[in-house]
Design an enzyme around this catalytic site. Structure first.
Site, short mmCIF file in Angstrom:
data_model
loop_
_atom_site.label_atom_id
_atom_site.label_comp_id
_atom_site.label_asym_id
_atom_site.label_seq_id
_atom_site.Cartn_x
_atom_site.Cartn_y
_atom_site.Cartn_z
N HIS A 49 0.98 -1.28 -0.09
CA HIS A 49 -0.13 0.08 -0.10
C HIS A 49 0.82 1.20 0.06
O HIS A 49 1.79 1.36 0.63
CB HIS A 49 -0.82 -0.10 1.30
N TYR A 63 -8.96 5.01 8.18
CA TYR A 63 -8.95 5.44 9.77
C TYR A 63 -10.11 6.46 9.68
O TYR A 63 -9.90 7.77 9.01
CB TYR A 63 -7.51 6.01 10.00
N PRO A 100 -2.94 -0.02 19.35
CA PRO A 100 -2.71 -0.30 17.83
C PRO A 100 -3.17 0.50 16.62
O PRO A 100 -2.87 0.43 15.66
CB PRO A 100 -3.28 -1.66 17.73
N LYS A 126 2.11 -0.35 15.28
CA LYS A 126 3.53 -0.32 15.56
C LYS A 126 3.97 -1.65 16.44
O LYS A 126 5.14 -1.87 16.41
CB LYS A 126 4.02 0.94 16.30
N TYR A 148 4.46 6.39 10.25
CA TYR A 148 3.63 5.45 10.05
C TYR A 148 4.33 4.45 9.14
O TYR A 148 4.15 3.02 9.45
CB TYR A 148 2.26 5.79 9.18
P1 FAS Z 1 3.86 -12.10 21.36
O1 FAS Z 1 2.64 -11.65 22.49
O2 FAS Z 1 2.99 -11.99 19.84
O3 FAS Z 1 4.42 -13.25 21.70
C1 FAS Z 1 4.64 -13.73 22.91
C2 FAS Z 1 4.52 -15.36 23.10
O4 FAS Z 1 5.41 -15.79 24.26
C3 FAS Z 1 3.28 -15.89 22.88
O5 FAS Z 1 3.20 -16.81 21.80
C4 FAS Z 1 2.92 -16.31 24.27
O6 FAS Z 1 2.40 -17.54 24.12
C5 FAS Z 1 4.59 -16.73 24.62
N1 FAS Z 1 4.43 -16.75 26.13
C6 FAS Z 1 3.94 -15.87 27.01
N2 FAS Z 1 4.41 -16.27 28.31
C7 FAS Z 1 5.19 -17.56 28.28
C8 FAS Z 1 5.89 -18.39 29.12
N3 FAS Z 1 5.79 -18.20 30.42
N4 FAS Z 1 6.53 -19.21 28.56
C9 FAS Z 1 6.55 -19.41 27.57
N5 FAS Z 1 6.05 -18.81 26.36
C10 FAS Z 1 5.17 -17.78 26.80
N6 FAS Z 1 -0.21 -4.79 16.84
C11 FAS Z 1 -0.61 -4.18 15.78
O7 FAS Z 1 0.48 -3.47 15.15
N7 FAS Z 1 -1.99 -4.05 15.16
C12 FAS Z 1 -2.92 -4.96 15.91
O8 FAS Z 1 -3.96 -4.60 15.36
C13 FAS Z 1 -2.73 -5.57 16.90
N8 FAS Z 1 -3.54 -6.18 17.72
C14 FAS Z 1 -3.33 -7.07 18.74
C15 FAS Z 1 -4.39 -7.60 19.40
C16 FAS Z 1 -4.13 -8.36 20.63
C17 FAS Z 1 -5.20 -9.39 21.26
C18 FAS Z 1 -2.93 -8.51 21.05
C19 FAS Z 1 -2.51 -9.12 22.44
C20 FAS Z 1 -2.06 -7.54 20.57
C21 FAS Z 1 -2.05 -6.95 19.16
N9 FAS Z 1 -1.18 -6.35 18.69
C22 FAS Z 1 -1.47 -5.33 17.49
C23 FAS Z 1 0.23 -6.34 19.01
C24 FAS Z 1 0.90 -7.47 18.63
O9 FAS Z 1 0.94 -7.68 17.29
C25 FAS Z 1 2.13 -7.63 19.32
O10 FAS Z 1 2.74 -6.18 19.39
C26 FAS Z 1 3.16 -8.46 18.73
O11 FAS Z 1 2.46 -9.72 19.11
C27 FAS Z 1 4.51 -8.72 19.84
O12 FAS Z 1 4.89 -9.56 19.43
P2 FAS Z 1 5.93 -10.51 20.90
O13 FAS Z 1 6.75 -9.29 21.57
O14 FAS Z 1 6.62 -11.53 19.93
O15 FAS Z 1 4.90 -11.00 21.64
C1 PHB Z 2 -4.70 -4.51 11.05
O1 PHB Z 2 -4.78 -4.63 9.80
O2 PHB Z 2 -5.11 -5.56 11.81
C2 PHB Z 2 -4.35 -3.17 11.63
C3 PHB Z 2 -4.19 -2.30 10.66
C4 PHB Z 2 -3.65 -1.13 10.94
C5 PHB Z 2 -3.68 -0.84 12.49
C6 PHB Z 2 -4.08 -1.67 13.41
C7 PHB Z 2 -4.50 -2.99 12.95
O3 PHB Z 2 -3.41 0.54 13.02
#
Ligand code: FAS
Ligand code: PHB
Length: 418
Positions: A102, A231, A323, A327, A412
């Site tokens: 995009h 947005y 989110p 980022k 962004y």
């Molecule tokens: P993660 O949380 O992805 O990974 C951590 C891992 O560690 C998980 O697999 C977990 O199971 C494991 N773990 C935890 N405790 C443990 C333990 N004690 N022993 C072993 N393993 C363990 N970001 C965006 O940019 N856009 C979004 O729309 C967006 N939506 C999100 C929605 C939700 C519900 C959540 C929770 C986050 C969202 N995020 C979003 C942010 C997300 O994308 C994170 O920034 C990203 O997953 C970060 O990656 P990690 O740091 O690897 O952490």
């Molecule tokens: C998504 O596609 O999940 C998404 C895109 C932009 C955002 C957050 C989530 O700022």
């Protein structure tokens, strides 16, 4: 990323076996490793891949199943530097084949769209490619390369991080208690993980902010409303139109912080989206089957330092952003791009990059924290009239100023990695 195998400061195999036989090292019940990584999310898996390319061994310990981590619907936007890094380290093929490039986003307010043209303003693009696809690519690469990823582990605990002989204890998928000796521990276990807790409370400083709203997110089998992300700021609240493919749309609605998915049946979601995304020139939301639904809390959170002795924190284990700025996952990738250089150097006896890791990483973290707060404040309704006027003024400024639009665009698409 260099692919030569780094001759790690570990001596000959005889010296190495002698070292592991020392009293502090003989208790490992599994083959010791150099870097023990907790968490198989984007941070942990990419770090393991990057360390492999640098000739450093690692073991990833994950509490969930492979199926679970590969199906978790989360982030959707890869920054320009993230996409570049994934290509550089051999993880770009499927992303380039199915990801959507995009060149801008739409800001929708006052019933009108205002495009922020990334390519024209900063000469870069973003890639829409779901986090679960990145995770699938990473798991496949680690297993292809003989990497060790242990799923379904429990009771993970970190020990002796202030010595040069840290170790992790855990219960493996078969229920057996294990000890993993290592040189370094990488806490990539997300916001609810245990690694951050290993930093002494007297040392750890947490700065955070919660918001009075959350995001209700759905994945729907319906063509996206628009070919780029929208947005939308509306009097009823924020809405975001994203996508995963030309057939699958990803939509978000601002809801109150205490609302649950049970309060949002599908038809109520579609009706609310139609109201908040209405534009003067017509066009409406495409309705279709909802494949996934969830509420994500909105939080700004930073824990510092991101290093304690031989423990290094990366990704959500150290920081959370709302989110709105897309980022979260990108910050996790930026952290591990630093660790992928710092840890091999540390293991070779050059500690400077490791010593600078926390300060270097936090510089980018705070830039992303600010941008995410800025986007969140500008686009979400708080019910406060003064906030409303500030937000609309900021949106109108961006719509009318190349300088303001350029600032949004460069944040962004992602600032260059350190
Ligand atoms: P993660 O949380 O992805 O990974 C951590 C891992 O560690 C998980 O697999 C977990 O199971 C494991 N773990 C935890 N405790 C443990 C333990 N004690 N022993 C072993 N393993 C363990 N970001 C965006 O940019 N856009 C979004 O729309 C967006 N939506 C999100 C929605 C939700 C519900 C959540 C929770 C986050 C969202 N995020 C979003 C942010 C997300 O994308 C994170 O920034 C990203 O997953 C970060 O990656 P990690 O740091 O690897 O952490
Ligand atoms: C998504 O596609 O999940 C998404 C895109 C932009 C955002 C957050 C989530 O700022």
């Amino acid at each position: 990323m260099s692919r030569e195998r780094v001759s790690i400061e570990r001596g000959t195999s005889e010296e190495r076996s002698e070292r592991w036989a020392q009293p502090t090292r003989r208790a490992s019940t599994v083959e010791p490793t150099q870097v023990a990584i907790i968490g198989a999310g984007p941070a942990g898996l990419l770090l393991s891949h990057l360390l492999h390319l640098a000739g450093v061994e690692s073991v990833v310990l994950e509490r969930r199943s492979r199926e679970y981590v590969e199906s978790r619907v989360r982030a959707g936007v890869l920054e320009h530097p993230t996409a570049e890094l994934l290509r550089e380290v051999g993880l770009g093929e499927r992303m380039d084949r199915v990801g959507l490039v995009h060149a801008g986003i739409e800001l929708r307010f006052d019933g009108v769209d205002h495009r922020v043209a990334f390519d024209e303003l900063v000469g870069k693009t973003i890639t829409v490619y779901g986090q679960q696809e990145v995770v699938k690519d990473l798991v496949a690469a680690r297993l292809r390369d003989g990497g060790q990823v242990e799923f379904d582990v429990t009771e993970t605990a970190v020990h002796d991080i202030d010595t040069d002989a840290p170790y992790i204890t855990y219960v493996d998928a078969h229920g057996a208690g294990q000890r993993l000796d290592c040189d370094v521990v990488a806490g990539c276990d997300g916001f609810h993980g245990i690694a951050r807790g290993a930093v002494p409370a007297a040392v750890l400083r947490v700065l955070d902010r919660t918001y009075p709203f959350a995001w209700l997110g759905i994945l729907a089998e319906v063509p996206p409303l628009h070919e780029e992300l929208i947005y939308a700021r509306h009097a009823l609240g924020f809405a975001l139109c994203s996508m995963r493919s030309p057939e699958i749309t990803r939509l978000y609605l601002q809801v109150d912080a205490d609302e649950t998915v049970e309060e949002w049946p599908d038809d109520r979601i579609w009706e609310e989206l139609a109201k908040r995304l209405a534009v003067d020139d017509g066009g409406t939301v495409n309705v279709g089957p909802v494949l996934d639904k969830g509420v994500t809390a909105m939080r700004s959170f930073v824990a510092a330092p991101m290093r304690q002795g031989r423990l290094f924190l990366a990704g959500d284990a150290a920081h959370i952003v709302p989110p709105t700025g897309a980022k979260g996952m990108n910050l996790a990738i930026a952290d591990v791009s630093l660790l992928a250089r710092a840890l091999p150097a540390l293991l070779r006896g050059s500690p400077d990059l490791a010593d600078a890791y926390s300060e270097t990483a936090l510089r980018r973290v705070w830039r992303a924290e600010h941008f995410s707060w800025f986007m969140t404040s500008m686009l979400h309704r708080t019910g406060d009239d003064f906030d409303e006027q500030l937000a609309l003024s900021q949106l109108r400024y961006i719509a009318g100023s190349t300088a303001a639009a350029t600032s949004l665009a460069e944040n962004y698409v992602g600032l260059p990695f350190a």
